[in-house]
Design an enzyme around this catalytic site. Structure first.
Site, short mmCIF file in Angstrom:
data_model
loop_
_atom_site.label_atom_id
_atom_site.label_comp_id
_atom_site.label_asym_id
_atom_site.label_seq_id
_atom_site.Cartn_x
_atom_site.Cartn_y
_atom_site.Cartn_z
N HIS A 81 2.92 -5.11 3.72
CA HIS A 81 1.94 -4.01 3.79
C HIS A 81 0.79 -4.17 2.79
O HIS A 81 -0.16 -3.39 2.84
CB HIS A 81 2.64 -2.67 3.55
CG HIS A 81 3.00 -2.45 2.12
ND1 HIS A 81 4.02 -3.14 1.49
CD2 HIS A 81 2.45 -1.65 1.18
CE1 HIS A 81 4.09 -2.76 0.23
NE2 HIS A 81 3.15 -1.85 0.01
N HIS A 96 -4.26 -2.77 0.51
CA HIS A 96 -3.07 -2.02 0.92
C HIS A 96 -3.30 -1.54 2.35
O HIS A 96 -4.21 -0.77 2.61
CB HIS A 96 -2.86 -0.84 -0.02
CG HIS A 96 -1.51 -0.23 0.09
ND1 HIS A 96 -1.16 0.62 1.09
CD2 HIS A 96 -0.41 -0.38 -0.70
CE1 HIS A 96 0.10 1.00 0.92
NE2 HIS A 96 0.58 0.40 -0.15
#
Length: 176
Positions: A81, A96
């Site tokens: 992620h 992110h």
């Protein structure tokens, strides 16, 4: 490596009109096609309150995610992620992908880079299944933060609103 949770901030200027700044040593790019938003608009307080550093986010219109900087990949999180980068000027940048997406254990993310790889804004970093994020009830903002802001003198997001992947959306200058 990353200056997580450092609250030190550089001078920040956010505008909707492009500005010309001389002598900058760091360019920041839209990592995806979509809408560039100020970091304060991100719904996660860790990012929105700049606890991890200053930056911006892009709400993507497709799942092709590119490098937000020119630099080198330093880390790929096991849950896929997030990806860390370091620039030649020493700036540490975190991409992110989505909010609260660590618990998805990498399912909607296909990483296209390797640690140590040199990247540019044209480099495809990941492909994200945006529909899977929606189904999981996750915010799909692609957040970009400089995590070692203690080394940054000035920071500016100069382009907010719709932007194609790879467009320059901000810049910064490191301390001398």
């Amino acid at each position: 490596m990353f200056g997580f949770f450092k609250k030190k901030e550089a001078k920040n200027e956010e505008t909707t009109a492009p500005t010309t700044v001389v002598s900058l040593d760091g360019e920041l790019f839209a990592p995806a096609n979509g809408k560039v938003i100020a970091i304060g608009e991100v719904s996660d307080p860790v990012f929105g309150e700049k606890m991890m550093g200053d930056g911006y986010a892009v709400v993507p219109t497709d799942g092709k995610i590119h490098a937000p900087v020119k630099g080198k990949v330093t880390s790929i999180f096991p849950t896929k992620h997030a990806v860390g980068f370091i620039m030649d000027n020493g700036a540490e940048v975190l991409l992110h992908m989505g909010l609260d997406t660590v618990e998805l254990n990498g399912a909607p993310f296909k990483i296209s880079v390797k640690e140590g790889q040199t990247v540019t804004p044209e480099t495809l970093v990941a492909t994200v299944d945006l529909d899977a994020l929606v189904t999981a009830g996750k915010d799909n903002a692609m957040v970009v933060v400089i995590t070692n802001m203690d080394k940054v003198d000035t920071f500016s997001v100069t382009e907010l609103g719709d932007a194609p992947a790879g467009k320059t959306v901000g810049s910064f200058k490191t301390k001398a």
